[in-house]
Write a protein that holds these residues in place. Structure first.
Motif, mmCIF file in Angstrom:
data_model
loop_
_atom_site.group_PDB
_atom_site.id
_atom_site.type_symbol
_atom_site.label_atom_id
_atom_site.label_comp_id
_atom_site.label_asym_id
_atom_site.label_seq_id
_atom_site.Cartn_x
_atom_site.Cartn_y
_atom_site.Cartn_z
ATOM 1 N N SER A 60 0.648 -1.186 0.157
ATOM 2 C CA SER A 60 0.212 -0.020 -0.042
ATOM 3 C C SER A 60 1.002 1.316 0.084
ATOM 4 O O SER A 60 1.962 1.198 0.260
ATOM 5 C CB SER A 60 -0.821 0.007 1.209
ATOM 6 O OG SER A 60 -0.550 0.089 2.236
ATOM 7 N N ALA A 61 0.330 2.222 -0.524
ATOM 8 C CA ALA A 61 0.953 3.522 -0.469
ATOM 9 C C ALA A 61 -0.148 4.931 -0.223
ATOM 10 O O ALA A 61 -1.267 4.606 -0.581
ATOM 11 C CB ALA A 61 1.612 3.900 -2.094
ATOM 12 N N ASP A 62 0.135 5.344 0.866
ATOM 13 C CA ASP A 62 -0.621 6.529 1.254
ATOM 14 C C ASP A 62 0.031 7.947 1.226
ATOM 15 O O ASP A 62 1.191 8.121 1.509
ATOM 16 C CB ASP A 62 -1.124 6.429 2.700
ATOM 17 C CG ASP A 62 -2.111 5.150 2.804
ATOM 18 O OD1 ASP A 62 -3.089 5.265 2.416
ATOM 19 O OD2 ASP A 62 -1.426 4.151 3.219
ATOM 20 N N TYR A 63 -0.630 8.834 0.321
ATOM 21 C CA TYR A 63 -0.005 10.302 0.393
ATOM 22 C C TYR A 63 -1.201 11.192 0.825
ATOM 23 O O TYR A 63 -2.171 11.217 0.518
ATOM 24 C CB TYR A 63 0.387 10.537 -1.070
ATOM 25 C CG TYR A 63 0.734 11.944 -1.544
ATOM 26 C CD1 TYR A 63 1.785 12.646 -0.785
ATOM 27 C CD2 TYR A 63 -0.518 12.751 -2.105
ATOM 28 C CE1 TYR A 63 2.061 13.916 -1.098
ATOM 29 C CE2 TYR A 63 -0.230 14.231 -2.256
ATOM 30 C CZ TYR A 63 1.235 14.582 -1.684
ATOM 31 O OH TYR A 63 1.377 16.076 -1.939
ATOM 32 N N LEU A 64 -0.421 12.266 1.750
ATOM 33 C CA LEU A 64 -1.319 13.453 2.280
ATOM 34 C C LEU A 64 -0.683 14.542 1.999
ATOM 35 O O LEU A 64 0.538 14.558 2.166
ATOM 36 C CB LEU A 64 -1.479 13.318 3.642
ATOM 37 C CG LEU A 64 -2.268 11.862 4.128
ATOM 38 C CD1 LEU A 64 -2.408 11.867 5.639
ATOM 39 C CD2 LEU A 64 -3.580 11.804 3.483
ATOM 40 N N SER A 65 -1.445 15.519 1.583
ATOM 41 C CA SER A 65 -0.818 17.025 1.440
ATOM 42 C C SER A 65 -1.747 17.888 2.264
ATOM 43 O O SER A 65 -2.723 18.130 2.201
ATOM 44 C CB SER A 65 -1.037 17.578 -0.122
ATOM 45 O OG SER A 65 -0.366 18.553 -0.187
ATOM 46 N N HIS A 66 -0.993 18.182 3.208
ATOM 47 C CA HIS A 66 -1.634 19.079 4.259
ATOM 48 C C HIS A 66 -1.283 20.750 3.851
ATOM 49 O O HIS A 66 -0.164 21.095 3.631
ATOM 50 C CB HIS A 66 -1.147 18.916 5.490
ATOM 51 C CG HIS A 66 -1.212 17.431 6.074
ATOM 52 N ND1 HIS A 66 -2.365 16.911 6.521
ATOM 53 C CD2 HIS A 66 -0.440 16.407 6.272
ATOM 54 C CE1 HIS A 66 -2.390 15.617 6.776
ATOM 55 N NE2 HIS A 66 -1.279 15.351 6.582
ATOM 56 N N PHE A 67 -2.373 21.391 4.122
ATOM 57 C CA PHE A 67 -2.358 22.885 4.123
ATOM 58 C C PHE A 67 -2.460 23.674 5.335
ATOM 59 O O PHE A 67 -3.386 23.303 5.787
ATOM 60 C CB PHE A 67 -3.087 23.353 2.602
ATOM 61 C CG PHE A 67 -2.803 22.620 1.431
ATOM 62 C CD1 PHE A 67 -1.821 23.187 0.603
ATOM 63 C CD2 PHE A 67 -3.610 21.607 1.022
ATOM 64 C CE1 PHE A 67 -1.838 22.577 -0.842
ATOM 65 C CE2 PHE A 67 -3.450 20.965 0.069
ATOM 66 C CZ PHE A 67 -2.453 21.409 -1.006
ATOM 67 N N GLY A 68 -1.838 24.869 5.408
ATOM 68 C CA GLY A 68 -2.282 25.715 6.465
ATOM 69 C C GLY A 68 -1.130 25.380 7.536
ATOM 70 O O GLY A 68 -0.270 24.812 7.535
ATOM 71 N N PRO A 69 -1.885 25.619 8.935
ATOM 72 C CA PRO A 69 -3.070 26.135 9.115
ATOM 73 C C PRO A 69 -3.322 27.803 8.777
ATOM 74 O O PRO A 69 -2.384 28.372 8.943
ATOM 75 C CB PRO A 69 -3.146 25.983 10.841
ATOM 76 C CG PRO A 69 -1.917 26.008 11.141
ATOM 77 C CD PRO A 69 -0.992 25.643 10.065
ATOM 78 N N TRP A 70 -4.609 28.180 8.484
ATOM 79 C CA TRP A 70 -4.763 29.315 8.376
ATOM 80 C C TRP A 70 -6.019 29.690 9.237
ATOM 81 O O TRP A 70 -7.040 29.196 9.488
ATOM 82 C CB TRP A 70 -5.394 29.944 6.947
ATOM 83 C CG TRP A 70 -4.303 29.466 5.635
ATOM 84 C CD1 TRP A 70 -3.093 30.161 5.686
ATOM 85 C CD2 TRP A 70 -4.356 28.614 4.537
ATOM 86 N NE1 TRP A 70 -2.395 29.616 4.513
ATOM 87 C CE2 TRP A 70 -3.153 28.799 4.019
ATOM 88 C CE3 TRP A 70 -5.505 27.613 4.472
ATOM 89 C CZ2 TRP A 70 -2.890 27.772 2.662
ATOM 90 C CZ3 TRP A 70 -5.044 26.929 3.347
ATOM 91 C CH2 TRP A 70 -3.998 26.883 2.405
ATOM 92 N N PRO A 71 -5.480 31.090 10.119
ATOM 93 C CA PRO A 71 -6.873 31.326 11.301
ATOM 94 C C PRO A 71 -7.872 32.022 10.662
ATOM 95 O O PRO A 71 -7.633 32.799 9.425
ATOM 96 C CB PRO A 71 -5.738 32.414 12.201
ATOM 97 C CG PRO A 71 -4.765 32.737 11.208
ATOM 98 C CD PRO A 71 -4.438 31.549 10.102
ATOM 99 N N ILE A 72 -9.046 31.709 10.848
ATOM 100 C CA ILE A 72 -10.167 32.395 10.733
ATOM 101 C C ILE A 72 -10.997 32.633 11.950
ATOM 102 O O ILE A 72 -11.568 31.774 12.337
ATOM 103 C CB ILE A 72 -10.951 31.558 9.435
ATOM 104 C CG1 ILE A 72 -10.110 31.372 8.414
ATOM 105 C CG2 ILE A 72 -12.210 32.536 9.206
ATOM 106 C CD1 ILE A 72 -10.870 30.601 7.274
ATOM 107 N N GLY A 73 -10.995 33.894 12.190
ATOM 108 C CA GLY A 73 -11.384 34.220 13.577
ATOM 109 C C GLY A 73 -10.785 33.560 14.665
ATOM 110 O O GLY A 73 -9.399 33.269 14.802
ATOM 111 N N ARG A 74 -11.499 32.602 15.224
ATOM 112 C CA ARG A 74 -11.023 31.791 16.504
ATOM 113 C C ARG A 74 -10.665 30.411 16.197
ATOM 114 O O ARG A 74 -10.204 29.460 16.817
ATOM 115 C CB ARG A 74 -12.153 31.730 17.642
ATOM 116 C CG ARG A 74 -12.053 33.307 18.306
ATOM 117 C CD ARG A 74 -13.273 33.109 19.760
ATOM 118 N NE ARG A 74 -13.271 34.400 20.439
ATOM 119 C CZ ARG A 74 -14.085 34.567 21.329
ATOM 120 N NH1 ARG A 74 -14.756 33.493 21.943
ATOM 121 N NH2 ARG A 74 -14.258 35.629 21.971
ATOM 122 N N ALA A 75 -11.047 30.050 14.774
ATOM 123 C CA ALA A 75 -10.851 28.924 14.204
ATOM 124 C C ALA A 75 -9.655 28.864 13.503
ATOM 125 O O ALA A 75 -8.963 29.803 12.897
ATOM 126 C CB ALA A 75 -12.010 28.407 13.525
#
Length: 244
Positions: free
Chosen positions: A199-214
């Protein structure tokens, strides 16, 4: 899980609920993730020996060390027991495990973990248990399992991180029940099974970008898996059959 020992395991995490978006199509109900111990600090080694009822003995040892960028842990364990029944109830298990990891800050991380086990279980009972079945003196099963998993994590930008993990799993299983007079009425039965999964698993994570309190952390993922299954069974009454 019947052959899984606690040698060189740091922790086990259980994530309930459907998590297929991050862990693949097999994670439709929950995820059980087992973490191998990482080597940290100066060189350390330990050994153990334990004994108990039913001629049960366990022995093994481990070694680990780690620097600022590199770590290594390795362990070996052995279990032997004669079991609770007086006839053909022995169990043997040998396990070897290792994890090596390297990191260059948050920009680059790499690790490879592997686990190998070889076990044999002798069991004299059939469908009715030991109270009603005639005990079989030679029936047994063997399982040889290898798991190998390299993982690579690269942060190309402060807000963009790539993770690639490869998995390889191989299981060789043997069930053997030789013909014993008065016990095996239909003769002998032997079955060998080989199962491999890549098996091969690839993940591309972006951010984090704040939006208000989230915070927003979008993730894009891909997964691919290939399985091979081969089984051969031989009986006195029906000859040989194969399943692929």
């Amino acid at each position: 899980f019947s052959d899984l020992t606690a040698d060189n395991i740091e922790r086990i995490e259980i994530l309930r609920g459907p998590q297929s978006a991050l862990y693949g199509a097999d994670a439709m109900a929950s995820v059980i993730q087992i973490f191998t111990r990482k080597g940290r600090g100066g060189p350390k080694a330990d050994a153990y020996f334990r004994g108990g009822s039913f001629s049960t003995f366990e022995e093994g040892g481990s070694f680990q060390f780690g620097t600022g960028n590199f770590g290594l842990s390795a362990a070996v364990g052995r279990t032997d027991t004669d079991g609770t029944l007086e006839v053909n109830n022995e169990y043997r298990n040998t396990t070897l495990s290792m994890l090596a990891d390297y990191s260059a800050g948050d920009r680059f991380k790499a690790q490879v973990s592997t686990r190998y086990s070889d076990s044999r279980f002798n069991f004299p009972t059939g469908s009715a248990g030991d109270r009603f079945d005639t005990l079989d003196p030679n029936q047994f099963s063997e399982t040889e399992r290898l798991v190998l998993s390299p993982r690579l994590e690269v942060r190309v930008l402060p807000w963009w991180r790539h993770v690639l993990q490869i998995g390889y799993n191989r299981e060789d299983r043997l069930f053997d029940d030789p013909a014993d007079a008065g016990v095996d009425l239909f003769g002998s039965f032997k079955s060998s099974t080989l199962e491999q999964r890549v098996s091969a698993d690839y993940l591309s994570h972006f951010g984090p970008w704040p939006i208000g309190r989230a915070e927003v952390r979008p993730t894009l993922g891909f997964a691919v898996e290939h399985e091979i299954f081969d089984q051969r069974s031989t009986t006195t009454s029906f000859g040989t059959s194969t399943l692929t």
